[in-house]
Design an enzyme around this catalytic site. Structure first.
Site, PDB file in Angstrom:
ATOM      1  CB  THR A 102       2.800  -5.648  -1.607  1.00 40.33           C
ATOM      2  OG1 THR A 102       1.952  -4.709  -2.274  1.00 40.33           O
ATOM      3  CG2 THR A 102       4.075  -5.790  -2.406  1.00 40.33           C
TER       4      THR A 102
ATOM      5  CB  THR B  82       1.595  -0.959   2.824  1.00 39.73           C
ATOM      6  OG1 THR B  82       1.528  -0.669   1.417  1.00 39.73           O
ATOM      7  CG2 THR B  82       2.633  -2.041   3.075  1.00 39.73           C
ATOM      8  CG  ASP B  83      -1.968   1.328  -0.578  1.00 47.69           C
ATOM      9  OD1 ASP B  83      -0.836   1.731  -0.263  1.00 47.69           O
ATOM     10  OD2 ASP B  83      -2.315   1.124  -1.757  1.00 47.69           O
TER      11      ASP B  83
ATOM     12  CE  LYS C   4       2.086   3.044   1.447  1.00 49.60           C
ATOM     13  NZ  LYS C   4       1.494   2.060   0.517  1.00 49.60           N
TER      14      LYS C   4
END
Length: 418
Positions: free
Chosen positions: A88, A164-165, A241
């Site tokens: 992202t 980020t995942d 996360k």
């Protein structure tokens, strides 16, 4: 109509009126930043477009990059290599579909966030351009080799733009793969640059601050709160996360973060010990064994699930057990069969906080007798990445067991925090 970035325009299409500032677009759509703070993408076909106000050239620079970021950089600043892998932070909204796609290069990131040029002299490279869910173990090897070359070529710090995942997996992998003399900083964003609540600029600026610091470890730098006040500096083997969309989704588990970056003054406050710049010589061990499974135990699950991994040629297995690290009693014979076959079986906990202890209850003691290895307070995904890395370093079962029990890159603590 000849529209320029920074112009205020009104567009009427299908009886809907849009008014805002023209923003960059990589499609045929006109992108407007509206007074509400949100963006809209409108295709100009059959639209009535009126320029409400033209912006002076000097005012346009407040919104957009009028020249390449490379022409603005200062040669007397630390040299930082920013490596783009996608995600992202390197993405933009496709207004044809409404989806977020990875479309920006590292140079685009620098041009979008001009404040970076005040912190370091950057070079940019796209290692690969994938969304976070498409990350693969072999990409970690390629990334580690690229990071090593950048350090050998004189980089004072490395920033890795990442989705980020799966950032925690990649950060853990490089933590095991590289002994680094300089900071290696993973950074991402929960919301793309097109969104008014994007966290990309602040995260990138804080990451650059850490990349020029003396924290010579693999870290992840992300928002510490939902506000734009500070970022936290997490170790690559102790971060997770913890929320799907909040800007402060990343948290250190079973440990404190290394420290914080104050966004207002770019000052770093450390609260944990860390390896300082120049302490270690560069050493890269990037080999990895991808044929390792992470199996989550749930009540009533048949041991046939574990049998599948054993019989399918997997070289290592991490069990994500309940509580102190338990699986059903009828799984124990399959754990023993795996170990007897030379397949290490590591047991982590679904609880995340706290540590595994299989010496409290009968089932746990039976698991240890069968040859299971306690993951201490490692996160399940970190144990999984460590297992892949260990089996990439050695084919000897006993050596692998010793490595799995050793604290190699701060992945385990000597005692759990209350």
């Amino acid at each position: 109509m000849d529209l320029e970035q920074g112009d205020r325009v009104q567009i009427v299409k299908n009886d809907v009126v849009y008014e805002g500032i023209v923003r960059p677009s990589n499609t045929e759509h006109i992108v407007l930043k509206m007074d509400s703070g949100y963006n809209a993408g409108i295709h100009p076909e059959n639209a009535e477009i009126t320029v409400v106000e033209k912006k002076e050239a000097e005012e346009k620079t407040r919104f957009f990059k009028p020249e390449s970021a490379s022409t603005k950089q200062k040669s007397d600043l630390p040299k930082v290599s920013i490596l783009s892998t996608g995600g992202t932070i390197a993405s933009k909204i496709d207004y044809r579909t409404g989806a977020v796609t990875a479309q920006f290069s590292a140079d685009d990131i620098l041009e979008t966030i001009p404040e970076l040029s005040e912190i370091a002299e950057f070079t940019g490279k796209v290692v690969y351009n994938v969304l976070s869910e498409n990350m693969k173990p072999e990409y970690w090897t390629e990334l580690a080799k690229t990071v090593s070359k950048e350090i050998e070529n004189g980089a004072d710090g490395i920033i890795i733009a990442h989705g980020t995942d799966t950032m925690m997996y990649s950060a853990a992998a490089l933590s095991f793969m590289i002994d680094t003399p300089v900071p290696i900083v993973f950074v991402g964003s929960q919301r793309s640059a097109d969104r008014p609540s994007s966290d990309n600029a602040m995260n990138a600026i804080c990451a650059a601050t850490v990349a020029t610091s003396d924290i010579a470890e693999v870290t992840a730098v992300m928002h510490g709160t939902t506000s734009d006040d500070y970022c936290e500096i997490h170790r690559g083997t102790q971060v997770r996360k913890m929320h799907t969309s909040r800007r402060d989704a990343f948290k250190s588990i079973n440990s404190d973060p290394i420290g914080f970056v104050d966004y207002s003054n770019r000052k770093i406050e450390t609260i944990s010990d860390y390896t300082k710049r120049g302490t270690r010589k560069l050493n890269v061990r990037e080999q990895i064994e991808p044929s390792c499974g992470l199996v989550k135990f749930t009540p009533g699950t048949s041991p046939d699930v574990l049998s599948h991994y054993i019989d399918s040629g997997y070289r290592g297995i991490v069990l994500e057990g309940t509580g102190l690290g338990h699986v059903s009693t009828d799984w124990v014979p399959e754990i023993e069969r795996a170990v007897d076959s030379g397949i290490p079986v590591v047991v982590a906990s679904q609880c995340l906080n706290g540590r595994v202890c299989d010496r409290v209850y009968d089932t746990g003691r039976d698991m240890l007798k069968a040859g299971a290895i306690e993951a201490e307070d490692m996160l399940p995904e970190v144990a999984h990445v460590k297992l892949m890395w260990v089996l990439g370093q050695t084919d000897d079962f006993d050596t692998a067991i010793e490595m799995l029990k050793s604290n190699i890159s701060h992945e385990m603590t000597s005692r759990s925090l209350c």
